[in-house]
Scaffold this motif. Structure first.
Motif, PDB file in Angstrom:
ATOM      1  N   VAL A  23       0.839  -1.195   0.000  1.00 42.91           N
ATOM      2  CA  VAL A  23       0.000   0.000   0.000  1.00 42.91           C
ATOM      3  C   VAL A  23       0.878   1.250   0.000  1.00 42.91           C
ATOM      4  CG1 VAL A  23      -1.665   1.343   1.354  1.00 42.91           C
ATOM      5  CG2 VAL A  23      -1.974  -1.113   1.062  1.00 42.91           C
ATOM      6  N   LEU A  24       1.922   1.255   0.813  1.00 41.45           N
ATOM      7  CA  LEU A  24       2.796   2.432   0.874  1.00 41.45           C
ATOM      8  C   LEU A  24       3.484   2.673  -0.461  1.00 41.45           C
ATOM      9  CD1 LEU A  24       4.393   2.110   4.429  1.00 41.45           C
ATOM     10  CD2 LEU A  24       2.555   3.606   3.690  1.00 41.45           C
ATOM     11  N   ASP A  25       3.912   1.607  -1.129  1.00 38.80           N
ATOM     12  CA  ASP A  25       4.544   1.756  -2.441  1.00 38.80           C
ATOM     13  C   ASP A  25       3.582   2.369  -3.449  1.00 38.80           C
ATOM     14  OD1 ASP A  25       6.921   0.651  -1.536  1.00 38.80           O
ATOM     15  OD2 ASP A  25       6.425  -1.362  -2.239  1.00 38.80           O
ATOM     16  N   ILE A  26       2.368   1.862  -3.456  1.00 40.33           N
ATOM     17  CA  ILE A  26       1.372   2.349  -4.406  1.00 40.33           C
ATOM     18  C   ILE A  26       1.048   3.816  -4.142  1.00 40.33           C
ATOM     19  CG2 ILE A  26      -1.045   2.120  -5.137  1.00 40.33           C
ATOM     20  CD1 ILE A  26      -0.701  -0.928  -4.582  1.00 40.33           C
ATOM     21  N   VAL A  30       1.800   7.011  -6.687  1.00 37.76           N
ATOM     22  CA  VAL A  30       0.721   7.877  -7.161  1.00 37.76           C
ATOM     23  C   VAL A  30       0.980   9.322  -6.751  1.00 37.76           C
ATOM     24  CG1 VAL A  30      -1.741   8.404  -6.926  1.00 37.76           C
ATOM     25  CG2 VAL A  30      -0.999   6.061  -7.288  1.00 37.76           C
ATOM     26  N   LEU A  31       1.444   9.530  -5.528  1.00 36.45           N
ATOM     27  CA  LEU A  31       1.734  10.897  -5.074  1.00 36.45           C
ATOM     28  C   LEU A  31       2.909  11.500  -5.834  1.00 36.45           C
ATOM     29  CD1 LEU A  31       1.126  10.526  -1.244  1.00 36.45           C
ATOM     30  CD2 LEU A  31      -0.286  11.762  -2.896  1.00 36.45           C
ATOM     31  N   VAL A  32       3.912  10.698  -6.162  1.00 41.86           N
ATOM     32  CA  VAL A  32       5.036  11.192  -6.962  1.00 41.86           C
ATOM     33  C   VAL A  32       4.543  11.576  -8.354  1.00 41.86           C
ATOM     34  CG1 VAL A  32       7.189  10.502  -8.096  1.00 41.86           C
ATOM     35  CG2 VAL A  32       6.851  10.029  -5.667  1.00 41.86           C
ATOM     36  N   HIS A  66       1.692   2.047 -15.680  1.00 32.58           N
ATOM     37  CA  HIS A  66       2.096   3.329 -16.254  1.00 32.58           C
ATOM     38  C   HIS A  66       3.171   3.985 -15.392  1.00 32.58           C
ATOM     39  CE1 HIS A  66      -0.503   3.832 -19.698  1.00 32.58           C
ATOM     40  NE2 HIS A  66      -1.553   3.420 -18.985  1.00 32.58           N
ATOM     41  N   LEU A  67       2.978   3.947 -14.090  1.00 32.08           N
ATOM     42  CA  LEU A  67       3.977   4.520 -13.183  1.00 32.08           C
ATOM     43  C   LEU A  67       5.296   3.763 -13.280  1.00 32.08           C
ATOM     44  CD1 LEU A  67       1.738   5.143 -10.052  1.00 32.08           C
ATOM     45  CD2 LEU A  67       2.709   6.871 -11.563  1.00 32.08           C
ATOM     46  N   GLU A  68       5.215   2.456 -13.341  1.00 37.86           N
ATOM     47  CA  GLU A  68       6.434   1.648 -13.459  1.00 37.86           C
ATOM     48  C   GLU A  68       7.137   1.941 -14.780  1.00 37.86           C
ATOM     49  OE1 GLU A  68       7.805  -3.045 -13.363  1.00 37.86           O
ATOM     50  OE2 GLU A  68       5.741  -2.513 -12.857  1.00 37.86           O
ATOM     51  N   LEU A  69       6.372   2.083 -15.847  1.00 34.30           N
ATOM     52  CA  LEU A  69       6.947   2.414 -17.144  1.00 34.30           C
ATOM     53  C   LEU A  69       7.664   3.757 -17.093  1.00 34.30           C
ATOM     54  CD1 LEU A  69       7.333   1.870 -20.170  1.00 34.30           C
ATOM     55  CD2 LEU A  69       5.096   2.941 -20.543  1.00 34.30           C
ATOM     56  N   ALA A  70       7.043   4.745 -16.460  1.00 33.34           N
ATOM     57  CA  ALA A  70       7.671   6.059 -16.341  1.00 33.34           C
ATOM     58  C   ALA A  70       8.981   5.967 -15.559  1.00 33.34           C
ATOM     59  CB  ALA A  70       6.716   7.038 -15.666  1.00 33.34           C
TER      60      ALA A  70
END
Length: 92
Positions: A23-26, A30-32, A66-70
């Motif tokens: 949960v913290l990673d996600i 998202v916040l980043v 998408h976040l991982e791709l970025a």
């Protein structure tokens, strides 16, 4: 003081639970992404809902991909730059 130790223990357990369940990673990702958004959306809450996949579980997975791709693109660019610098240093 015993009360504070019990509370700390519960907090630590909860924190470990959040870490274990990713949960913290996600939330961090998202916040980043929200922080790095060039044009801030009118509704921060809608942005978070959208990127957390509030509408369906599949959207959450897509948003994470998408976040991982970025992140991977950023790492790739950093490696390319590092290789360019090393190449220039070796040829000099």
């Amino acid at each position: 003081m015993a009360y504070y130790k019990a509370t700390d223990s519960k907090c630590e357990q909860f924190q470990r639970y959040l870490e274990k369940s990713k949960v913290l990673d996600i939330l961090t990702k998202v916040l980043v992404a929200f922080y790095e958004e060039p044009e801030k959306p009118n509704s921060a809450l809608e942005f978070l809902k959208h990127h957390l996949g509030a509408t369906s579980p599949e959207n959450l997975e897509i948003a994470l991909l998408h976040l991982e791709l970025a992140e991977m693109k950023e790492k790739y660019e950093a490696v390319v730059e590092e290789n360019k610098k090393q190449s220039k240093a070796c040829s000099a």
